[in-house]
Design a protein around this motif. Structure first.
Motif, PDB file in Angstrom:
ATOM      1  N   HIS A 186      49.383  42.311  30.332  1.00 44.56           N
ATOM      2  CA  HIS A 186      48.005  42.429  29.840  1.00 44.56           C
ATOM      3  C   HIS A 186      47.625  43.908  29.836  1.00 44.56           C
ATOM      4  N   HIS A 195      36.138  42.990  35.653  1.00 48.66           N
ATOM      5  CA  HIS A 195      35.739  41.673  35.143  1.00 48.66           C
ATOM      6  C   HIS A 195      36.942  40.989  34.471  1.00 48.66           C
ATOM      7  N   HIS A 196      37.648  41.732  33.638  1.00 45.38           N
ATOM      8  CA  HIS A 196      38.813  41.153  32.940  1.00 45.38           C
ATOM      9  C   HIS A 196      39.922  40.779  33.931  1.00 45.38           C
ATOM     10  N   ARG A 198      39.496  39.767  36.999  1.00 42.99           N
ATOM     11  CA  ARG A 198      39.074  38.485  37.624  1.00 42.99           C
ATOM     12  C   ARG A 198      39.391  37.326  36.682  1.00 42.99           C
ATOM     13  N   GLU A 199      39.030  37.492  35.413  1.00 44.34           N
ATOM     14  CA  GLU A 199      39.289  36.410  34.447  1.00 44.34           C
ATOM     15  C   GLU A 199      40.772  36.076  34.366  1.00 44.34           C
ATOM     16  N   LEU A 200      41.583  37.112  34.345  1.00 39.90           N
ATOM     17  CA  LEU A 200      43.034  36.914  34.166  1.00 39.90           C
ATOM     18  C   LEU A 200      43.712  36.385  35.428  1.00 39.90           C
ATOM     19  N   THR A 201      42.995  36.400  36.558  1.00 42.84           N
ATOM     20  CA  THR A 201      43.594  35.901  37.808  1.00 42.84           C
ATOM     21  C   THR A 201      42.790  34.711  38.350  1.00 42.84           C
ATOM     22  N   ASN A 202      42.133  33.997  37.459  1.00 45.33           N
ATOM     23  CA  ASN A 202      41.334  32.816  37.850  1.00 45.33           C
ATOM     24  C   ASN A 202      40.346  33.129  38.967  1.00 45.33           C
ATOM     25  N   GLY A 203      39.755  34.307  38.879  1.00 42.44           N
ATOM     26  CA  GLY A 203      38.724  34.683  39.846  1.00 42.44           C
ATOM     27  C   GLY A 203      39.264  35.229  41.156  1.00 42.44           C
ATOM     28  N   LYS A 204      40.569  35.206  41.324  1.00 42.03           N
ATOM     29  CA  LYS A 204      41.157  35.547  42.620  1.00 42.03           C
ATOM     30  C   LYS A 204      41.266  37.056  42.859  1.00 42.03           C
ATOM     31  N   SER A 224      38.776  44.723  42.155  1.00 39.44           N
ATOM     32  CA  SER A 224      39.767  43.907  41.439  1.00 39.44           C
ATOM     33  C   SER A 224      40.748  43.209  42.383  1.00 39.44           C
TER      34      SER A 224
END
Ligand code: NDP
Length: 321
Positions: A186, A195-196, A198-204, A224
């Protein structure tokens, strides 16, 4: 006589003068190396500008590859004619440089001089960051900044070889393309990257962030991370990070923050050889691609610094005497 870059005071790239200098004489334990190419590294700009203090007159450069021309007293491991490289040299922006024999790396036959000059400092850095600062394993989520830079392109490839999932930031379309070709999963822009992530790691959040950009990315890098993740702040391309309240590591999820530097990860001959043998073998075997983004004549060292600091370069920048 030979040529070298000499700075007589701290300042901008214009302080880097191309001068006639005496050819150095190797002392005990030293090699006199005819420089085929010298590597340009961000640390050279910190020393030139006065961020790091140096004595004057000052010749930058700790990275080079070339051919041994003379050996100093007591040197048994190298002879005249051997090809060597180093990441721990001094005054390498020059036609000839002195290299301590115990910090010289033999260059394998499969590696040309330019690749040998391009690899040591950024390659050893990428190696220690992912094998020792934070031991990356298959399945780890990793964020690294400046993915099309010298360290960045090497990090991406070495992380993919370990089976990690690689997220990286870049500033332009061209750099995005290079980061993708190197294998990044990515490629993000800096704007809103936490923000991105978080999205790419299911919030983790990611397991580790490798941050060589510093001031501009530090806060976002901390935000992050996953709980108990690590921020390895290894440089300051955008400027030094202001003082940090340790309580932020608590609030972020019992985070780890480290500020590693190469010298502490090359503590003895065994460690130096482990890392250099692995990266040289990977480059000689073709599994690690070394991008030389720009080569300048030695006399143009100031322009090389301007371009590196101006975010105009990709991969490695070399100076050729
Ligand atoms: P790079 O080739 O990565 O060049 C720096 C890159 O940083 C730029 O191309 C740019 O990429 C990015 N960047 C983001 N913001 C800025 C800014 N404001 N000004 C300039 N550049 C910016 O350099 P290196 O590979 O030589 O070094 C990368 C980092 O690693 C440096 O901070 C360096 O000091 C550090 N380092 C640390 C070592 C250690 O042991 N601690 C050893 C070696 C290097 P983009 O345009 O995509 O944002």
């Amino acid at each position: 006589m030979t040529h070298a870059i000499v700075a007589r005071q701290a300042g901008g790239p214009e302080v880097l003068e191309y001068a006639d200098v005496d050819r150095p004489i190797p002392g005990p334990g030293q090699l006199l190396v005819k420089v085929a190419a010298a590597g340009v590294n961000f640390i050279d700009t910190y020393k030139r500008s006065g961020v790091y203090k140096v004595p004057y007159p000052f010749t930058p450069g700790s990275e080079a590859a070339g051919t041994v021309e003379e050996v100093g007293e007591g040197v048994t491991a190298f002879v005249s004619g051997d090809r060597v490289a180093t990441a721990e040299g001094h005054d390498c922006y020059a036609g000839y440089a002195l290299v301590d024999a115990d910090k010289a790396l033999p260059v394998p036959d499969g590696l040309d001089d330019f690749t040998a000059a391009a690899l040591p400092l950024q390659g050893l850095t990428a190696h220690y960051l992912i094998n020792s600062t934070f031991k990356v394993e298959a399945g780890h989520n990793v964020l690294l900044h400046a993915g099309a830079g010298g360290v960045g392109l090497l990090l991406i490839q070495l992380l993919k070889a370990k089976g990690a999932r690689v997220l990286t930031t870049v500033s332009t379309d061209e750099k995005e393309q290079l980061a993708r070709e190197a294998g990044a999963d990515h490629v993000l822009r800096y704007e809103g990257f936490p923000h991105h992530v978080r999205e790419l790691t299911n919030g983790k959040g990611v397991d580790v962030v490798y941050d060589g950009v510093g001031r501009d990315t530090f806060d976002g890098s901390l935000s992050s991370l996953r709980v108990r993740g690590m921020l390895a702040l290894f440089g300051a391309a955008s400027g030094p990070v202001p003082p940090v309240d340790p309580q932020r590591l608590n609030a972020g999820g019992s985070l780890f923050l480290t500020r590693p530097t190469m010298g502490h990860y090359l503590r003895d001959e065994a460690e130096r050889r482990w890392r250099s043998d692995e990266i040289f073998a990977a480059a000689a075997g073709g599994s690690l691609k070394v991008r030389i983004g720009a080569r300048y004549p030695l006399s143009q060292a100031g322009q090389a610094h301007r371009d590196l600091e101006g975010r105009k370069t990709t991969g490695k920048v070399l100076l050729v005497p």
